[in-house]
Design a protein around this motif. Sequence first.
Motif, PDB file in Angstrom:
ATOM      1  N   ASP A 301     -19.000  54.465  69.369  1.00 41.10           N
ATOM      2  CA  ASP A 301     -19.005  55.796  69.989  1.00 41.10           C
ATOM      3  C   ASP A 301     -20.322  56.521  69.732  1.00 41.10           C
ATOM      4  O   ASP A 301     -20.684  57.446  70.470  1.00 41.10           O
ATOM      5  CB  ASP A 301     -17.846  56.649  69.469  1.00 41.10           C
ATOM      6  N   ASP A 302     -21.027  56.111  68.690  1.00 44.81           N
ATOM      7  CA  ASP A 302     -22.290  56.758  68.334  1.00 44.81           C
ATOM      8  C   ASP A 302     -23.499  56.075  68.974  1.00 44.81           C
ATOM      9  O   ASP A 302     -24.639  56.440  68.697  1.00 44.81           O
ATOM     10  CB  ASP A 302     -22.453  56.780  66.811  1.00 44.81           C
ATOM     11  N   LEU A 303     -23.258  55.062  69.820  1.00 46.12           N
ATOM     12  CA  LEU A 303     -24.328  54.409  70.570  1.00 46.12           C
ATOM     13  C   LEU A 303     -24.367  54.969  71.986  1.00 46.12           C
ATOM     14  O   LEU A 303     -23.387  55.541  72.469  1.00 46.12           O
ATOM     15  CB  LEU A 303     -24.088  52.892  70.632  1.00 46.12           C
ATOM     16  N   TRP A 308     -30.423  49.316  73.302  1.00 40.44           N
ATOM     17  CA  TRP A 308     -30.485  48.168  74.194  1.00 40.44           C
ATOM     18  C   TRP A 308     -29.573  47.025  73.776  1.00 40.44           C
ATOM     19  O   TRP A 308     -29.093  46.266  74.628  1.00 40.44           O
ATOM     20  CB  TRP A 308     -31.929  47.688  74.311  1.00 40.44           C
ATOM     21  N   HIS A 309     -29.329  46.852  72.492  1.00 35.58           N
ATOM     22  CA  HIS A 309     -28.435  45.775  72.071  1.00 35.58           C
ATOM     23  C   HIS A 309     -27.023  45.950  72.630  1.00 35.58           C
ATOM     24  O   HIS A 309     -26.269  44.979  72.716  1.00 35.58           O
ATOM     25  CB  HIS A 309     -28.371  45.699  70.541  1.00 35.58           C
ATOM     26  N   SER A 310     -26.683  47.170  72.989  1.00 35.67           N
ATOM     27  CA  SER A 310     -25.327  47.431  73.489  1.00 35.67           C
ATOM     28  C   SER A 310     -25.219  47.273  75.003  1.00 35.67           C
ATOM     29  O   SER A 310     -24.151  47.496  75.570  1.00 35.67           O
ATOM     30  CB  SER A 310     -24.887  48.847  73.099  1.00 35.67           C
ATOM     31  N   PRO A 667     -24.906  37.057  70.465  1.00 42.60           N
ATOM     32  CA  PRO A 667     -26.038  37.984  70.493  1.00 42.60           C
ATOM     33  C   PRO A 667     -26.776  37.886  71.827  1.00 42.60           C
ATOM     34  O   PRO A 667     -26.650  36.904  72.559  1.00 42.60           O
ATOM     35  CB  PRO A 667     -26.919  37.489  69.336  1.00 42.60           C
ATOM     36  N   GLY A 668     -27.594  38.897  72.104  1.00 44.42           N
ATOM     37  CA  GLY A 668     -28.279  38.961  73.389  1.00 44.42           C
ATOM     38  C   GLY A 668     -27.578  39.923  74.322  1.00 44.42           C
ATOM     39  O   GLY A 668     -26.614  40.611  73.939  1.00 44.42           O
ATOM     40  N   ILE A 669     -28.059  39.986  75.550  1.00 45.74           N
ATOM     41  CA  ILE A 669     -27.490  40.897  76.540  1.00 45.74           C
ATOM     42  C   ILE A 669     -26.717  40.084  77.573  1.00 45.74           C
ATOM     43  O   ILE A 669     -27.320  39.331  78.355  1.00 45.74           O
ATOM     44  CB  ILE A 669     -28.593  41.711  77.238  1.00 45.74           C
ATOM     45  N   PRO A 670     -25.383  40.191  77.600  1.00 41.36           N
ATOM     46  CA  PRO A 670     -24.624  39.475  78.620  1.00 41.36           C
ATOM     47  C   PRO A 670     -24.917  40.053  79.998  1.00 41.36           C
ATOM     48  O   PRO A 670     -25.042  41.268  80.161  1.00 41.36           O
ATOM     49  CB  PRO A 670     -23.167  39.694  78.212  1.00 41.36           C
ATOM     50  N   LEU A 721     -19.791  42.742  67.413  1.00 43.67           N
ATOM     51  CA  LEU A 721     -20.160  41.947  68.586  1.00 43.67           C
ATOM     52  C   LEU A 721     -21.507  42.365  69.157  1.00 43.67           C
ATOM     53  O   LEU A 721     -22.092  41.638  69.967  1.00 43.67           O
ATOM     54  CB  LEU A 721     -19.085  42.062  69.666  1.00 43.67           C
ATOM     55  N   ILE A 722     -22.014  43.512  68.732  1.00 40.71           N
ATOM     56  CA  ILE A 722     -23.309  43.996  69.219  1.00 40.71           C
ATOM     57  C   ILE A 722     -24.400  43.748  68.184  1.00 40.71           C
ATOM     58  O   ILE A 722     -25.481  43.249  68.509  1.00 40.71           O
ATOM     59  CB  ILE A 722     -23.225  45.493  69.562  1.00 40.71           C
TER      60      ILE A 722
END
Length: 800
Positions: A301-303, A308-310, A667-670, A721-722
């Motif tokens: 909730d704080d992102l 970018w990782h999210s 990890p990474g950006i799906p 997971l992020i």
Amino acid sequence: MKLASLLLLSSFIILSCGERTPSKVENLTANIEGDGWSKWGPTLPIYLKGDSSVLFLSDYLLYEEILDSAIWRFSSDEGESIKMNIGDSQRVVIQPKPSEGIGILSLYTQNSSRDIVVLGSSKQIVEISTSGGRIDKAKSVFIAGTMNGWSSWSTPLKRKDNGVWSTILELSNGEHAYQIITDGIWGVDPSNSDSISNGMGGWNSVLSIKEEGPPPVIHTGLYEKGIKIIGSEGVSVLCFIDDRFIKRVTLLSKESYLLNFDDISNSRKRSHLRLYPVKNGVRGAEVLVPLSYGSPITSTDDLDRRDWHSMIMYFLMVDRFNNGIPSNDAPVNDEAIMPIANHKGGDLTGISLKIADGYLQRLGINTVWLSPITKNAKGAWGLWEDPRTEISSKFSSYHGYWPISNTVIDPAFGSRMEFDILVKMAHSEDMNVILDYVANHIHQDHPIYRENPDWATSLYLPDGTMNTERWDDHRLTTWFDTFLPTLDLAKPEVYSAMTDSALWWVENSDIDGFRHDATKHIPEVFWRTLTSKIKKINRTKDRRLFQIGETYGSPELISSYISSGMLDAQFDFNHYDAAVAAFAFDGDFNSLAKSAIESLKSYGAHNLMGNITGNQDRVRFTSLADGGVKTTGNGKFEGWTQNITHKEGGHGYEKMQLLISYLMSMPGIPCIYYGDEIADVGGNDPDNRRVMRFNDLNDSEAATLSWTSEWTKLRSSRMSLIYGSTTIKAISTDVLEITREYLNEISIIILNKSKKEIEVNLHNHHASRSDLVILAGKGYITGNTINIPPFTAICIGKQD
């Protein structure tokens, strides 16, 4: 619903009329000195290529910063450092290599300093030799494999006096699949009995390079007074807050160290604690903890979308997604173009409507990647034909990759106002908008080419052959087609103009970044120039843009474009190929686990690499998975000549769901390619670009859509997971386990691609069994075991 969507969209139109209102961040003054780098983000680690590497120190500076001095700290002993000789070019050689596998490059400017992590090369010198069988009669021998991006020409072998062919390579630890090419014929290595499936009914030889020792592993936990670092005795941990080295700690007999909150306290809204473990010269995976004003973030909730990782990306082809304004449809009236290769009417307003009706929000994505939207050539171009059929077709420019302008929006897609509305609507839903930018080539009708034909590379090579589709041996000059001149972006006047046109979008819109087409076909000077100009925007207007590239090739080639002075990331096609082999072609999960580990080593444990479900240049995953498209050929013939549908009994839907679960766990950006959320089918281009369907889904399509939404939302809700550390292992050829840990949160994902229910014992996990609950997927927990049905996945976890 359509009326409500139109009313909501009209409210944005009213608010957007007149001059564009600068966003809140654009009204800010220049960043406070010394804090600007935190706005840009932590400097990417430097990966050395060998015993020494050449660096451009300007890559690591901000706009208007002047470098005073640089010190290379290659050892933990503070006395072992070198003050570097900085010339006008700021091009330096980093040597000697770090004695413990990790070093620190400290840069000093007039008002600030930063400490950059430098990671030593773990490659080993290996001689590859082959002989026997067809090798003995060969006139030419090459090796092609994962070590060189499967290039058929770049790595020749030389024949020795004893008849053996050999070459010397520097190879990273792990497994390297390869084939030997003799006189143009590919095949396995007759001198090597070790082989693995290529996932397409054939075999590759495999070479295993063992590590010098097991990498150290650390865990972290959140306590009342700080963050506890836990690991084995003798592990040293280098601790950083973004680009500030704060301390080095060594775990003693207690095997833990408490990093006090006072050690990481700072006044920035966002910073990052970065922990690098090392032992006996072998480094382990980095631990990354985002901080808010110096306090560890424990809830997603704080992102926001700037973390970018999210990001969870959704790639849509504008013309094929949704038709919002039929009156701007512009199909080419030419019988030489089959309907599959012509405009279908999708536009920017159609995308806005899918935000207005909540489709993208329900899907759970937070970043929209748009195919190119600039004005493209009209008419019929190119030609597809095959001697096996009488069918042939030319193409329209519906896809957007044949630009005749780099700043004017194609009327078939909409207007500037409609684009601004789309971006505003996306931002109002905390979504990023990433724009596909084409710099490598232009269409022959582009004014740039008409007025400056010398700005293009030559269509012909010195030997008189045509320089088209020479993707590897002439990658910086090759043309994509005879009507698509490749720009000579090594020329200052050319890269200056083209980087300015890219920057135009930054200065005149609120986009959040670029996906850069054909990255490896563009020289590094272009990327450094563009990123330098973007840094100016960052420094003066507090805007940070994400840049991700497209490169097919070896990890070395892909990573060569990733740095704080060039791109933030690239798409990891090698990882995707391994996933296709495992999930679509029933390959071995051991091979996928090894490929995933290699990617984490090549790009970092917390990389921003794009992990795709598919894209516009590939056969649809589902059609490969269910057998609707055979693995022989590239799928274009099937796409043009067959009506490809779902193949019953092929488990295409279930395999797509498994792929989605896997990507959301890593990890990474799906990145979801539009239509994959419903397991759409198709051959290769253009059949993989069908019009998106939102209604009248069959039960399996609806179930896949629901599954995708469940797992995207799972990822968005779990810090582990992020940002979590990653352990991936194949329990068997058909069962894969992924464990992600972040502070006190743990997520365990188990994927079962077998045809039977499986039972997995959880005794290896340190979490109490009573703490574990099912978070997503299918299965059930009984005591210390978890049961997972066939062709499905489950995520279980705990959180204090």
